[in-house]
Enzyme design. Structure first.
Site, mmCIF file in Angstrom:
data_model
loop_
_atom_site.group_PDB
_atom_site.id
_atom_site.type_symbol
_atom_site.label_atom_id
_atom_site.label_comp_id
_atom_site.label_asym_id
_atom_site.label_seq_id
_atom_site.Cartn_x
_atom_site.Cartn_y
_atom_site.Cartn_z
ATOM 1 C CB SER A 262 2.177 -2.460 1.145
ATOM 2 O OG SER A 262 2.705 -1.800 0.018
ATOM 3 C CE LYS A 263 7.545 -5.552 5.357
ATOM 4 N NZ LYS A 263 8.554 -6.439 5.852
#
Ligand code: GLU
Length: 506
Positions: A262-263
């Protein structure tokens, strides 16, 4: 050019482009180039609420840095433009109207509050609420109203959405180039919103209409869009259009394999998840990028290409042309690929050692200038040549070889303790005198002179070399000593020895 092969990368400008997105763009690009087809960039910016300032520019700059080129794009234009959905907004309503007229879609007037209440209620009963064949007949929509009633609401400006009417009790069969045949029962799908009374289409409608109008032949996108595929195929059917072929790419997973990369993972786990550095325009929060971390775009792309695809051979190093030649969508795996930060560095090292010393010198000189050090490019190139096997990034050159540019002024205490004996100063001064007498101060001459001097005097090789290294480098690290002396030169070698002898005290 093959006119029938047309693929698109269709990002939404809702933030910086994650490396998973770059990989999607890359696979589209490789697929298109291999078959001499067209690669299109389409910006899907219909969701005003999620629009982020600067994101589109970031996407373009990132792909540019990666060497992923487009044949048609918002910047370049093309025969099927505009390529920004916000500039195509007038176009979508007629398609929404068309689906209503043909009975494939309907107006729904339920308020967000009413829907929220139903959702809560569903949660309580452990029967998640979905707007579909089972619930739609009890809800506020044009299917349950007289045409007059619906018209009145529309005329009065009452907010509405247009929903797709999922056909009841059918099995939808999908063929995915990566996953093969997938089947879904239509009753599990909800009547997705296609269009809103603010005049904007949702992703689903705009995406299908544009893929059709832009004559997209293959949709290659992330696995997270697989659940939307049945709806998309039903939309094509409802319009009477031939659908493109689909390929859903496996997820990029966290290094430990536990879930999607994920970011947030990047800076938390110590590696970038974005191609370029990104600064959030609202919070000012910075996220690191591969470019700024010192990665070569070629290394970054090579690493990404192999996260999900394999060439079927042992070969790991591919430049873009090599990737284009070897790429085969049939060799993209079904299961997620774990991101490996060490492997990313390994790729960068591989590209670094293959660069010319002159190129490395060009890249390192600005870093030296930042430290107010000026050096000749030829000298820096020699240093780079000597050290490149030890580097992952050009910036490591300082850590590995600062002593080529700056004489040590402090000396490693541990090494002093271990290597600096009472007779070392005399021994080193003797050695300096011997070195001073050398005519040619070149690696081989130095090597053999030092060796025979040690033998004649009956000293231990280790004792001499370790103390000498301490004087020249300041620590116990660095490449071959004669190489160091040749590069820094005779005068500097003697100066460092004599300075160190007066400076080091045990
Ligand atoms: N706009 C979608 C995204 O941001 C595109 C998905 C698709 O390729 O259909 O990922």
């Amino acid at each position: 050019m093959n006119q029938t092969i047309r693929v698109r990368f269709a990002p939404s400008p809702t933030g910086p482009l994650h490396i998973g997105g770059v990989r999607t763009a890359l696979y589209n690009y490789l697929f298109a180039r291999k078959q001499h087809g067209s690669m299109i960039l389409r910006i899907e910016d219909t969701d005003q609420a999620r629009f982020v300032q600067g994101a589109e520019q970031y996407i373009t700059e990132s792909l540019n840095w990666c060497g992923i080129e487009f044949d048609e794009s918002p910047g370049k234009g093309g025969p099927y433009g505009p390529y920004r959905q916000s500039e195509r907004r007038e176009l979508y309503q007629q398609y929404s109207d068309q689906l209503i007229a043909s009975g494939h879609a309907y107006y729904a007037f339920d308020t967000p509050e009413e829907l929220e209440a139903l959702r809560k209620e569903g949660e309580k009963r452990k029967q998640p609420f979905i707007y579909n064949i089972l619930s739609r007949q009890h809800l506020r929509n044009s299917l349950n109203q007289s045409p007059q009633e619906t018209q009145q609401l529309l005329d009065s400006g009452y907010p509405y959405v247009v929903r797709f009417r999922i056909p009841e009790n059918t099995v939808i069969t999908m063929d995915d180039l990566i996953r093969g045949k997938v089947q879904v029962h239509s009753d599990t799908i909800d009547d997705k919103v296609l269009f809103k009374s603010d005049g904007m289409p949702t992703y689903h409608l705009a995406n299908i209409v544009d893929d059709h109008l832009m004559k997209i032949s293959h949709v290659i996108r992330g696995e997270e869009w697989l659940p939307s595929l049945p709806l998309h195929l039903l939309l094509y059917q409802a319009f009477g259009w031939d659908p493109p072929l689909f390929a859903h790419l496996p997820l990029l997973l966290k290094p430990d394999g536990n879930g999607k990369l994920s970011k947030r993972d990047g800076d938390r786990l110590g590696f970038p998840v974005f191609p370029l550095q990104w600064e959030d325009p609202v919070t000012g929060e910075k996220s690191s990028g591969y470019k700024e971390a010192g990665y070569y775009p070629e290394a970054f792309i090579n690493m990404l290409a192999l996260l999900g695809w394999n060439p079927g051979t042992e070969q790991e190093l591919f430049d873009m042309d090599g990737l284009i030649a070897a790429f085969d969508i049939g060799r993209v795996g079904k299961s997620g690929s774990k991101f490996d930060p060490d492997k990313a560095k390994w790729f960068n090292h591989q590209y670094l050692i293959r660069r010319s010393n002159a190129a490395l010198s060009d890249e390192f000189l600005p870093l030296l200038r930042e430290r107010n050090i000026s050096a000749k490019p030829e000298y820096v190139a020699k240093v780079a040549g000597l050290l490149k096997e030890r580097l992952q990034f050009v910036s490591d050159l300082w850590e590995e070889g600062s002593f080529f540019f700056q004489a040590p002024i402090t000396y490693d205490e541990q090494v002093i303790k271990k290597r600096w004996k009472a007779d070392t100063p005399t021994l080193m001064l003797d050695l300096a005198t011997m070195l001073e007498s050398l005519e040619a101060f070149e690696e081989e001459e130095i090597d053999s002179a030092v060796k025979s001097w040690i033998e004649t005097k009956g000293y231990g090789m280790g004792a001499v070399m370790n103390a000498l290294r301490l004087l020249l480098v300041g620590t116990s690290k660095g490449p071959h000593l004669a190489s160091i002396m040749t590069l820094i030169g005779k005068a500097e070698t003697l100066r460092r020895i004599r300075f160190g002898v007066t400076t080091i005290h045990t």
